[in-house]
Design a protein around this motif. Structure first.
Motif, short mmCIF file in Angstrom:
data_model
loop_
_atom_site.label_atom_id
_atom_site.label_comp_id
_atom_site.label_asym_id
_atom_site.label_seq_id
_atom_site.Cartn_x
_atom_site.Cartn_y
_atom_site.Cartn_z
N ASP A 28 0.80 -1.24 -0.06
CA ASP A 28 0.01 0.14 0.00
C ASP A 28 0.92 1.35 0.09
O ASP A 28 2.12 1.29 0.52
CB ASP A 28 -0.69 0.04 1.03
CG ASP A 28 -1.86 -1.20 1.12
OD1 ASP A 28 -2.24 -1.43 0.05
OD2 ASP A 28 -2.46 -1.56 2.21
N LEU A 29 0.29 2.45 -0.45
CA LEU A 29 1.17 3.33 -0.63
C LEU A 29 0.60 4.81 -0.01
O LEU A 29 -0.61 4.78 0.20
CB LEU A 29 1.23 3.77 -2.21
CG LEU A 29 2.13 3.18 -2.89
CD1 LEU A 29 3.86 3.35 -2.55
CD2 LEU A 29 2.08 1.82 -3.16
N VAL A 30 1.56 5.60 0.64
CA VAL A 30 1.16 6.88 0.85
C VAL A 30 2.05 7.87 -0.03
O VAL A 30 3.29 7.71 0.17
CB VAL A 30 1.48 7.35 2.60
CG1 VAL A 30 1.17 8.84 2.82
CG2 VAL A 30 0.78 6.47 3.29
N LEU A 31 1.58 8.61 -0.81
CA LEU A 31 2.20 9.47 -1.61
C LEU A 31 2.24 10.94 -1.34
O LEU A 31 1.30 11.54 -1.04
CB LEU A 31 1.48 9.30 -3.19
CG LEU A 31 1.38 7.91 -3.63
CD1 LEU A 31 0.45 8.11 -5.13
CD2 LEU A 31 2.67 7.13 -3.98
N VAL A 32 3.57 11.45 -1.25
CA VAL A 32 3.84 12.87 -0.67
C VAL A 32 4.27 13.64 -1.74
O VAL A 32 5.30 13.41 -2.22
CB VAL A 32 4.52 12.64 0.56
CG1 VAL A 32 4.61 14.21 1.23
CG2 VAL A 32 3.87 11.89 1.75
N ALA A 33 3.77 14.92 -1.80
CA ALA A 33 4.42 15.88 -2.78
C ALA A 33 3.56 17.00 -2.81
O ALA A 33 2.46 17.30 -2.02
CB ALA A 33 4.65 15.51 -4.13
N GLU A 73 -0.83 13.37 9.62
CA GLU A 73 -1.86 13.11 8.67
C GLU A 73 -2.10 11.63 8.42
O GLU A 73 -2.95 10.85 8.40
CB GLU A 73 -1.57 13.70 7.14
CG GLU A 73 -2.79 13.45 6.14
CD GLU A 73 -3.86 14.02 6.61
OE1 GLU A 73 -4.86 13.61 6.10
OE2 GLU A 73 -4.05 15.20 7.32
N VAL A 74 -0.69 10.84 8.44
CA VAL A 74 -0.53 9.25 8.32
C VAL A 74 -1.34 8.53 9.59
O VAL A 74 -2.23 7.61 9.44
CB VAL A 74 0.75 8.94 8.13
CG1 VAL A 74 1.09 7.48 8.55
CG2 VAL A 74 1.46 9.34 6.87
N ALA A 75 -1.15 9.24 10.78
CA ALA A 75 -1.67 8.73 11.87
C ALA A 75 -3.17 8.98 11.98
O ALA A 75 -4.05 8.13 12.28
CB ALA A 75 -0.96 9.61 13.30
N ALA A 76 -3.60 10.17 11.30
CA ALA A 76 -5.12 10.47 11.33
C ALA A 76 -5.68 9.42 10.49
O ALA A 76 -7.00 9.13 10.66
CB ALA A 76 -5.10 11.71 10.83
N GLY A 78 -4.99 6.29 10.25
CA GLY A 78 -4.91 4.80 11.00
C GLY A 78 -3.94 4.02 10.17
O GLY A 78 -3.92 2.86 10.03
N LEU A 79 -2.76 4.77 9.52
CA LEU A 79 -1.86 4.15 8.81
C LEU A 79 -0.51 3.95 9.51
O LEU A 79 -0.21 4.68 10.38
CB LEU A 79 -1.58 4.70 7.62
CG LEU A 79 -2.69 4.92 6.42
CD1 LEU A 79 -2.21 5.99 5.31
CD2 LEU A 79 -2.98 3.60 5.79
N THR A 80 0.24 2.86 9.18
CA THR A 80 1.28 2.46 9.75
C THR A 80 2.52 2.52 8.58
O THR A 80 2.38 1.62 7.60
CB THR A 80 1.51 1.27 10.64
OG1 THR A 80 0.61 1.07 11.85
CG2 THR A 80 2.83 0.86 11.00
#
Length: 273
Positions: A28-33, A73-76, A78-80
């Motif tokens: 899974d991905l969290v994309l940041v820019a 934002e990641v914590a909000a 619910g991601l690890t």
């Protein structure tokens, strides 16, 4: 359960390729820019192609509180974060006194400060869980004294030494750390810098090959990787002493950057040369 990878600078270049190859591996991905529109398009592509979760976080990594904002934002959501890819970065080139000071300040905030901040934000959780990884995208410039790209090269020397120190520190604790030091890559990097002279005539690599080499090196826990045989030679064959002589020789090699660039500004490139 899928592991989650966070990729900074994921709107173009090497960052896009990291996202695609990691999604193909099932992450899974969290994309940041900053470019949210590009991130949304990429996220939708990855969801459709690989069935992974892809979240978008818009954030300017030059902001002083960028790392804490991303972590919140990641914590909000619910991601690890199991794999952190600190890819975002850009370079400045030209005569030092002609480069805008604010531009170089932002460069260090993105290339160094946010990288360390995000590592601080997510590594403790990895250690507590007994597993995880950090990939820091540096540059072959980090091996050299580089007049006319002085701040950029120094920032990438930090990335290399910081990464290898953590690689050593975390051994036996379940967390891998990898520094990726590519040579010139065919991305928007040189357009942002304002000149292709910073490539020093070297052969361009592709983002796809750089990321493939990086993930293979991460699997093997190599600590650092210089993709491409010619780049490996450039990184390691030049003597490290005497440093002043190296600096004078380097000035002759990089002088084209001074005449071709005056520290122009642009959007942050998601790649490194």
């Amino acid at each position: 359960m899928n592991t989650t990878a966070l990729v900074t600078g994921a709107s173009s270049g090497i960052g896009v390729e990291f996202a695609r190859q990691l999604a193909a591996r099932g992450h899974d991905l969290v994309l940041v820019a900053r470019s949210v529109g590009r991130l949304e398009s990429l996220a939708e592509e990855l969801r459709k192609a690989h069935g992974v979760r892809a979240e978008v976080v818009g954030q300017d990594l030059a902001a002083p509180d960028a790392a804490s904002r991303v972590a919140a934002e990641v914590a909000a959501r619910g991601l690890t974060v199991d794999l952190l890819v600190n890819n975002a970065g850009f370079g400045t080139g030209g005569r030092f006194e002609e480069i805008p000071a604010q531009r170089e300040h932002d460069e260090l905030m993105v290339n160094v400060v946010s990288l360390v901040g995000l590592t601080h934000a997510f590594v403790p959780g990895m250690i507590a869980r007994g597993g995880g990884a950090v990939v820091n995208v540096g540059s072959i410039a980090g091996f050299h004294i580089s007049p006319y790209i002085a701040t950029y090269a120094a920032s990438k020397a930090f990335v290399l030494n910081f990464s290898l120190a953590l690689w050593s520190e975390f051994r036996g604790r379940g967390v891998k750390v990898l520094a990726v030091a590519p040579g010139p890559v065919e991305t928007a990097f040189f357009e942002v810098m304002g000149t292709r002279a910073a490539a020093i005539g070297a052969r361009m690599n592709t983002a796809e090959r750089v990321v493939r080499s990086a993930l293979r090196a991460l699997d093997r826990d190599r600590g650092y990787v210089v993709p491409g045989l010619s780049n490996f030679g450039m990184a390691h064959l030049m003597p490290r002493r005497p440093r002043k002589l190296n600096a004078l020789i380097a000035r002759m090699i990089t002088k084209g950057v001074a005449t071709a660039s005056s520290g122009v500004t642009g959007d942050t490139a998601a790649g490194a040369a």
